[in-house]
Design an enzyme around this catalytic site. Structure first.
Site, PDB file in Angstrom:
ATOM      1  CG  ASP A  67      -0.228  -0.197   2.538  1.00  0.00           C
ATOM      2  OD1 ASP A  67       1.012  -0.146   2.557  1.00  0.00           O
ATOM      3  OD2 ASP A  67      -0.909  -0.401   3.560  1.00  0.00           O
ATOM      4  CG  ASN A 136      -8.663   0.388  11.477  1.00  0.00           C
ATOM      5  OD1 ASN A 136      -7.725  -0.340  11.158  1.00  0.00           O
ATOM      6  ND2 ASN A 136      -9.105   1.372  10.706  1.00  0.00           N
ATOM      7  CG  HIS A 138      -5.800  -0.922   8.509  1.00  0.00           C
ATOM      8  ND1 HIS A 138      -5.656   0.448   8.433  1.00  0.00           N
ATOM      9  CD2 HIS A 138      -4.594  -1.380   8.937  1.00  0.00           C
ATOM     10  CE1 HIS A 138      -4.429   0.787   8.772  1.00  0.00           C
ATOM     11  NE2 HIS A 138      -3.764  -0.301   9.087  1.00  0.00           N
ATOM     12  CD  GLU A 143      -8.437   2.339   6.977  1.00  0.00           C
ATOM     13  OE1 GLU A 143      -8.350   1.435   7.827  1.00  0.00           O
ATOM     14  OE2 GLU A 143      -7.878   3.440   7.121  1.00  0.00           O
TER      15      GLU A 143
HETATM   16  P1  PGA Z   1       2.135  -1.133  12.651  1.00  0.00           P
HETATM   17  O1  PGA Z   1       1.000  -0.899  11.574  1.00  0.00           O
HETATM   18  O2  PGA Z   1       2.934  -2.309  12.153  1.00  0.00           O
HETATM   19  O3  PGA Z   1       2.948   0.124  12.639  1.00  0.00           O
HETATM   20  O4  PGA Z   1       1.472  -1.433  13.942  1.00  0.00           O
HETATM   21  C1  PGA Z   1       0.238  -1.999  11.167  1.00  0.00           C
HETATM   22  C2  PGA Z   1      -0.856  -1.556  10.247  1.00  0.00           C
HETATM   23  O5  PGA Z   1      -1.428  -0.470  10.444  1.00  0.00           O
HETATM   24  O6  PGA Z   1      -1.207  -2.313   9.332  1.00  0.00           O
END
Ligand code: PGA
Length: 236
Positions: A67, A136, A138, A143
């Site tokens: 992404d 959340n 995702h 999302e």
């Molecule tokens: P993080 O992010 O590895 O920094 O916790 C994970 C994500 O948002 O997919």
């Protein structure tokens, strides 16, 4: 979904690096989809050390980005482009023809998504997909609410993602939109490692394990799939 518990972040990271190496030993031109964020940093650092120590041939490996934030210059410290260069591509001197990343500055997002879909149709499926889980739930920038048949798409980011994402940047950033591989692309991967590290992820992992699959919790897409491994240092 198989659950693999690790006693520490270091142990989890080592196991993910080993899985990357195994994928490459199994297939010289493995297509590996690489997430960004805090979670995979240890795995990428370990992978770099292992490749450098063993001289593993990675000249045919292909990397695809999961992404990207939209409307940020790639050299901005918090972009996925910059992250992957810092932790993987630069230390291993991986040339541009070995990776495919979303261009977060592309003028035509439809065309950008089509180009990624065409790339995956031609070069895929992904052999090894590395994922973190958002606060959340995702996956990439899929999302809550994202339909599971979606392929690559641009998306308005949730409030949570906009706030949580600030940690990757040196200064406050407007993080309104992202572009991401879609759920349909993710599940087609041959092997999926979903990493969850740190006590701040306890609540979302608990939800993932307890709730029925549904689009409000994107990670639950993976729950009923045998080729998914939830790798965590949490007690679950
Ligand atoms: P993080 O992010 O590895 O920094 O916790 C994970 C994500 O948002 O997919």
């Amino acid at each position: 979904m198989n659950i693999e518990n690790y006693t520490s972040y270091a142990a989890l990271s080592k196991a993910v690096a080993e899985a990357m190496i195994a994928a490459i030993k199994n297939k010289k031109d493995a297509l590996i989809c690489v997430a960004t964020g805090n979670t995979p940093i240890g795995a990428y650092q370990q992978f770099v050390l292992d490749v450098q120590a063993t001289g593993l041939d990675i000249s045919k490996v292909r990397f695809v980005g999961l992404d990207e934030w939209l409307n940020l210059a790639p050299e901005n410290i918090g972009t996925c482009y910059q992250f992957l260069h810092n932790y993987l591509f630069n230390p291993l001197q991986i040339p541009q023809h070995q990776y495919k990343l979303f261009n977060g500055l592309a003028k035509d997002m439809k065309a950008e998504c089509s180009a990624m879909n065409e790339y995956l149709d031609l070069e895929g499926p992904i052999d090894l997909l590395l994922l973190g889980i958002g606060m959340n739930g995702h996956l990439g920038f899929n999302e809550p609410g994202t339909p599971w048949h979606y392929r690559s798409h641009a998306i308005n980011l949730s409030e949570t993602t906009q706030v949580v994402g600030q940690q990757y940047f040196n200064a406050p950033m407007e993080l309104k939109k992202g572009i991401t591989l879609g759920p349909a692309d993710l599940v087609r991967s041959k092997k999926i490692l979903l990493m969850a590290n740190g006590i701040h992820k306890q609540t979302i992992v608990k939800r993932l394990l307890e709730e029925e699959p549904g689009i409000d919790l994107p990670a639950s897409l993976l729950k009923n799939l045998n080729h998914v491994h939830l790798m965590t240092d949490l007690t679950v």
